[in-house]
Design an enzyme around this catalytic site. Structure first.
Site, PDB file in Angstrom:
ATOM      1  N   GLY A 141       7.679   2.341 -25.788  1.00  0.00           N
ATOM      2  CA  GLY A 141       8.091   0.962 -25.893  1.00  0.00           C
ATOM      3  C   GLY A 141       6.925   0.018 -25.630  1.00  0.00           C
ATOM      4  O   GLY A 141       5.901   0.406 -25.057  1.00  0.00           O
ATOM      5  N   CYS A 142       7.086  -1.226 -26.044  1.00  0.00           N
ATOM      6  CA  CYS A 142       6.000  -2.202 -25.916  1.00  0.00           C
ATOM      7  C   CYS A 142       5.727  -2.570 -24.463  1.00  0.00           C
ATOM      8  O   CYS A 142       4.571  -2.544 -24.018  1.00  0.00           O
ATOM      9  CB  CYS A 142       6.307  -3.439 -26.748  1.00  0.00           C
ATOM     10  SG  CYS A 142       7.949  -4.148 -26.483  1.00  0.00           S
ATOM     11  N   TYR A 143       6.766  -2.909 -23.713  1.00  0.00           N
ATOM     12  CA  TYR A 143       6.553  -3.219 -22.300  1.00  0.00           C
ATOM     13  C   TYR A 143       5.953  -2.036 -21.539  1.00  0.00           C
ATOM     14  O   TYR A 143       4.969  -2.195 -20.801  1.00  0.00           O
ATOM     15  CB  TYR A 143       7.864  -3.646 -21.638  1.00  0.00           C
ATOM     16  CG  TYR A 143       8.335  -5.037 -21.949  1.00  0.00           C
ATOM     17  CD1 TYR A 143       7.520  -6.153 -21.733  1.00  0.00           C
ATOM     18  CD2 TYR A 143       9.625  -5.264 -22.443  1.00  0.00           C
ATOM     19  CE1 TYR A 143       7.975  -7.436 -21.996  1.00  0.00           C
ATOM     20  CE2 TYR A 143      10.089  -6.542 -22.715  1.00  0.00           C
ATOM     21  CZ  TYR A 143       9.256  -7.629 -22.486  1.00  0.00           C
ATOM     22  OH  TYR A 143       9.709  -8.905 -22.754  1.00  0.00           O
ATOM     23  N   THR A 145       4.066   0.273 -22.520  1.00  0.00           N
ATOM     24  CA  THR A 145       2.667   0.478 -22.901  1.00  0.00           C
ATOM     25  C   THR A 145       1.752  -0.454 -22.117  1.00  0.00           C
ATOM     26  O   THR A 145       0.771  -0.012 -21.498  1.00  0.00           O
ATOM     27  CB  THR A 145       2.487   0.259 -24.412  1.00  0.00           C
ATOM     28  OG1 THR A 145       3.256   1.234 -25.128  1.00  0.00           O
ATOM     29  CG2 THR A 145       1.022   0.390 -24.812  1.00  0.00           C
TER      30      THR A 145
END
Length: 349
Positions: free
Chosen positions: A149-151, A153
């Site tokens: 996921g982006c967060y 990462t």
């Protein structure tokens, strides 16, 4: 050398469209087919006019494209990728899932946070989760790759050196993150409606965001003991970008260090990482400087009064937080230099 044949499922979503944009100029891969349930039968460049005369491809059904590809990227909602993984296994096609189905190790966590059970638990035994800078050794022969996921990462890259060097307390970490509206996907919602987001700034899903268990899973693995986080995301009135601020207490070992020594821990940790850039002391990581790129920029700040290290980590949520990282994982999986097709610098303005 034959090019890697790539299929993109969910090509009309934001992450899918970013995959198309990045893959157009990839020297070792070619887009073989694109798929969209919502727009099947239509042309991709009719949905995204920026691709006019660049990717004039017709959107096909999922079943039509899997067998023709060496690798398929699935940019779809949770609960959908498992069935695609079954079909990819039958066709000997690698699946890189940009959704949540292959991110969590524990099915109980998946059921708690996503409300679903694993339909094919045997596939999860074969899959790997990979933030390349932390897990690239897992990917070599993996048939299924769970793209992070982006967060998680931005947060995991920001915290890794501090955790691995043993200079911070890890039992409880406070994380304050802000994301552009593309993180919510292309579907229309009241919360991302222009009048509600423009000139606005607010927290959402404080303490109950679905990325929390993924964050804790990765940090616990790094620490070797259970890490708990208080995670509060916010919505920024910008299209793309994530800034994560992490507030961590220095332990006995860390308290003996000055900010220059801590900074060296970070620069040493990422000295050989192409896509992680540690800012000079005194600078602040800024989402503007990573926009449209696969870079993660990290800045460090010390609150001596409270013995607190403040870590700021920024990424483009659509690239390093989604499509770029997925492409980085594809490069590793197929034995390419992992920076292939990803070295375009961020725009200056």
């Amino acid at each position: 050398m034959n090019k890697i044949k790539v299929g993109i499922i969910g090509a009309t979503g934001y992450a899918g469209a970013e995959l198309v944009r990045l893959l157009v100029n990839h020297p070792a891969a070619e887009i073989t087919a694109v798929s969209s349930v919502s727009y099947e039968g239509q042309r991709l460049d009719d949905i995204y006019p920026n691709l006019k005369e660049i990717v004039p491809m017709t959107l096909e059904s999922v079943d039509e494209i899997i067998a023709r590809c060496d690798v398929v990227f699935a940019s779809v909602p949770h609960g959908v990728s498992e069935e695609m993984a079954v079909k990819c296994q039958a066709a000997d096609t690698v699946l890189i899932d940009l959704g949540a189905d292959f991110r969590l190790n524990d099915e109980a966590d998946y059921k708690k946070w996503y409300g679903k059970e694993y339909k094919h638990p045997e596939l999860h035994e074969k899959s790997v989760y990979c933030i390349p800078e932390l897990h690239r050794d897992r990917v070599k022969n993996a048939p299924i790759i769970g793209n992070p996921g982006c967060y998680p990462t931005s947060i995991s890259l920001g915290l890794m050196p501090a955790i691995k060097s043993g200079i911070i307390e890890t039992a409880h970490i406070i994380i304050d993150s802000k994301s552009g509206v593309t993180g919510a996907g292309r579907g229309l919602t009241q919360g991302t409606h222009y009048p509600d987001t423009n000139e606005a700034f607010a927290a959402y899903k404080a303490g109950c965001h679905r990325h929390a268990p993924e964050i804790e899973q990765t940090l616990t693995e790094l620490a070797g003991s259970k890490v708990k986080v208080t995670f509060v995301p916010h919505l920024l009135p910008v299209n793309r970008g994530i800034e994560s601020s992490m507030y961590v207490t220095l332990n006995e070992k860390g308290s003996t260090m000055n900010i220059e020594q801590i900074h060296k821990i970070y620069t040493d940790a990422y000295a050989n990482e192409r896509f992680v850039r540690v800012e000079k002391l005194g600078n602040y990581a800024n989402i503007k400087n990573v926009r449209m790129s696969n870079y993660c920029d990290i800045s460090l700040h010390l609150d001596e009064h409270c013995s607190t290290l403040i870590i700021s980590s920024v990424i483009d949520n659509m690239v390093k937080g989604a499509a770029g990282q997925a492409l980085q994982n594809m490069n590793i999986r197929f034995g390419l230099d992992e920076s292939t097709g990803l070295l375009t610098p961020p725009p200056a303005f």
